[in-house]
Design an enzyme around this catalytic site. Structure first.
Site, PDB file in Angstrom:
ATOM      1  N   CYS A 120       0.845  -1.203   0.000  1.00 17.73           N
ATOM      2  CA  CYS A 120       0.000   0.000   0.000  1.00 17.73           C
ATOM      3  C   CYS A 120       0.886   1.261   0.000  1.00 17.73           C
ATOM      4  O   CYS A 120       1.673   1.473   0.921  1.00 17.73           O
ATOM      5  CB  CYS A 120      -0.913   0.009   1.224  1.00 17.73           C
ATOM      6  SG  CYS A 120      -1.754   1.605   1.423  1.00 17.73           S
ATOM      7  N   LYS A 179      -9.945  -8.825   5.433  1.00 18.69           N
ATOM      8  CA  LYS A 179      -9.434  -8.155   6.644  1.00 18.69           C
ATOM      9  C   LYS A 179      -9.852  -8.878   7.916  1.00 18.69           C
ATOM     10  O   LYS A 179     -10.948  -9.484   7.955  1.00 18.69           O
ATOM     11  CB  LYS A 179      -9.992  -6.726   6.683  1.00 18.69           C
ATOM     12  CG  LYS A 179      -9.475  -5.863   5.542  1.00 18.69           C
ATOM     13  CD  LYS A 179     -10.186  -4.522   5.540  1.00 18.69           C
ATOM     14  CE  LYS A 179      -9.975  -3.826   4.222  1.00 18.69           C
ATOM     15  NZ  LYS A 179     -11.046  -2.919   3.861  1.00 18.69           N
ATOM     16  N   VAL A 203      -5.661   0.992   5.574  1.00 19.37           N
ATOM     17  CA  VAL A 203      -4.336   1.158   6.165  1.00 19.37           C
ATOM     18  C   VAL A 203      -3.734   2.421   5.574  1.00 19.37           C
ATOM     19  O   VAL A 203      -4.095   2.798   4.453  1.00 19.37           O
ATOM     20  CB  VAL A 203      -3.425  -0.065   5.876  1.00 19.37           C
ATOM     21  CG1 VAL A 203      -3.922  -1.284   6.590  1.00 19.37           C
ATOM     22  CG2 VAL A 203      -3.258  -0.338   4.391  1.00 19.37           C
ATOM     23  N   GLU A 245      -5.424   7.674   8.390  1.00 17.89           N
ATOM     24  CA  GLU A 245      -5.177   8.629   7.296  1.00 17.89           C
ATOM     25  C   GLU A 245      -3.669   8.932   7.280  1.00 17.89           C
ATOM     26  O   GLU A 245      -3.116   9.512   8.235  1.00 17.89           O
ATOM     27  CB  GLU A 245      -5.976   9.926   7.427  1.00 17.89           C
ATOM     28  CG  GLU A 245      -7.451   9.779   7.085  1.00 17.89           C
ATOM     29  CD  GLU A 245      -7.691   9.313   5.635  1.00 17.89           C
ATOM     30  OE1 GLU A 245      -6.967   9.737   4.727  1.00 17.89           O
ATOM     31  OE2 GLU A 245      -8.581   8.473   5.442  1.00 17.89           O
ATOM     32  N   SER A 246      -3.027   8.552   6.185  1.00 21.27           N
ATOM     33  CA  SER A 246      -1.559   8.589   6.126  1.00 21.27           C
ATOM     34  C   SER A 246      -0.961   9.960   6.445  1.00 21.27           C
ATOM     35  O   SER A 246       0.048  10.044   7.162  1.00 21.27           O
ATOM     36  CB  SER A 246      -1.067   8.111   4.758  1.00 21.27           C
ATOM     37  OG  SER A 246      -1.602   8.901   3.722  1.00 21.27           O
TER      38      SER A 246
HETATM   39  N1  GSH Z   1      -6.692   8.411   2.395  1.00 18.99           N
HETATM   40  C1  GSH Z   1      -6.138   7.207   2.942  1.00 18.99           C
HETATM   41  C2  GSH Z   1      -4.774   7.497   3.557  1.00 18.99           C
HETATM   42  O1  GSH Z   1      -4.110   8.460   3.110  1.00 18.99           O
HETATM   43  O2  GSH Z   1      -4.382   6.797   4.504  1.00 18.99           O
HETATM   44  C3  GSH Z   1      -6.045   6.156   1.832  1.00 18.99           C
HETATM   45  C4  GSH Z   1      -5.562   4.815   2.349  1.00 18.99           C
HETATM   46  C5  GSH Z   1      -5.918   3.689   1.396  1.00 18.99           C
HETATM   47  O3  GSH Z   1      -6.642   3.877   0.408  1.00 18.99           O
HETATM   48  N2  GSH Z   1      -5.446   2.486   1.709  1.00 18.99           N
HETATM   49  C6  GSH Z   1      -5.863   1.338   0.935  1.00 18.99           C
HETATM   50  C7  GSH Z   1      -6.792   0.477   1.779  1.00 18.99           C
HETATM   51  O4  GSH Z   1      -6.618   0.364   2.971  1.00 18.99           O
HETATM   52  C8  GSH Z   1      -4.707   0.430   0.562  1.00 18.99           C
HETATM   53  S1  GSH Z   1      -3.506   1.187  -0.464  1.00 18.99           S
HETATM   54  N3  GSH Z   1      -7.780  -0.135   1.145  1.00 18.99           N
HETATM   55  C9  GSH Z   1      -8.687  -1.017   1.800  1.00 18.99           C
HETATM   56  C10 GSH Z   1     -10.104  -0.681   1.548  1.00 18.99           C
HETATM   57  O5  GSH Z   1     -10.387   0.363   0.946  1.00 18.99           O
HETATM   58  O6  GSH Z   1     -10.957  -1.482   1.935  1.00 18.99           O
END
Ligand code: GSH
Length: 238
Positions: free
Chosen positions: A28, A55, A68, A80-81
């Site tokens: 990710c 998950k 994540v 949120e990263s």
């Molecule tokens: N805006 C979020 C951030 O900046 O943390 C985006 C995080 C994101 O999209 N993570 C993806 C995720 O966890 C993986 S790259 N996807 C799982 C889902 O949407 O169910």
């Protein structure tokens, strides 16, 4: 970070009160932002990798959005990263990443908003045969945007000779493009057209935090293949 993913029935590992834990995923790009900050600050942490297609049942307790990365310290939880990285930089100021100059912070913020255009191409037009040509044309325009911003700075990194937070915010998306460029080399940054961006790439690959956790183009390409086949292998190489 090299631990296999927790899946639906995996138990929640007991949390040590003092430890910093990250709920992550090795492929990710958003989680990678947080991992880069942890590595850059030499912080001891424990990674729990989450299988994003299966998950653990307890995961929404950690993040109601079920994404994540998540950082957990005692009873504090952040997701949120960008929020995670900014919190880490404030709580652990060693090797500070956020610029103090408000103008530079604002310019960095512009770049952070702009990277979304490359992210959309990466997950969209660059992946589909029908939209690839259009995607490549748009990508060159976006590369020019970053090239122009680097021209305003001393370089080779956006942060200068040391990485700033913005370098870590945008790097995970740039790291993934050479994997896609295995399918069409025009996706890669052309050194002649974008010399500063090419230098930025080389300088980033030499940053210790990047060296510690980056995957090479072949690994990203192999992972993308598993995504295309409908069964992403988040444990690839373990
Ligand atoms: N805006 C979020 C951030 O900046 O943390 C985006 C995080 C994101 O999209 N993570 C993806 C995720 O966890 C993986 S790259 N996807 C799982 C889902 O949407 O169910």
């Amino acid at each position: 970070m090299d631990v296999k993913c927790s899946t639906r029935d995996s138990p929640l590992p007991p949390l040590q009160k003092t430890a910093l834990r990250i709920y992550s995923n090795r492929f990710c790009p958003y989680a990678m932002r947080a991992m880069l900050v942890l590595e850059h600050k030499n912080l001891p942490y424990e990674a729990v990798n989450i299988h994003l297609k299966n998950k653990p049942s307890w995961y929404t307790e950690k993040n109601p959005l079920s994404k994540v990365p998540v950082i957990e310290k005692g009873d504090q939880i952040i997701y949120e990263s960008t929020a995670v990285c900014e919190w880490l930089d404030e709580v652990y100021p060693y090797n500070r990443l956020t610029p103090t100059d408000p103008y530079i912070r604002a310019r960095d913020r512009i770049l952070l908003e702009y990277i979304g255009k490359i992210t959309s191409l990466y997950y969209g037009k660059l992946k589909k045969k029908e939209t690839l040509e259009e995607g490549i044309t748009e990508l060159q325009k976006h590369y020019q945007f970053f090239e122009d911003e680097l021209a305003r700075r001393e370089g080779p990194l956006f942060g200068g000779s040391n990485p700033a937070m913005i370098d870590f915010f945008i790097w995970p998306f740039f790291e993934r493009l050479p994997g896609l460029a295995k399918r069409d080399e025009r996706i890669a940054v052309n050194q002649t057209a974008f010399p500063r961006l090419a230098k930025w790439y080389s300088a980033m690959y030499a940053v210790p935090a990047v060296k510690a956790i980056a995957f090479d183009a072949d690994t990203h390409a192999a992972f993308l293949k598993t995504v295309d086949e409908g069964t992403p292998n988040f444990d690839l190489g373990l």
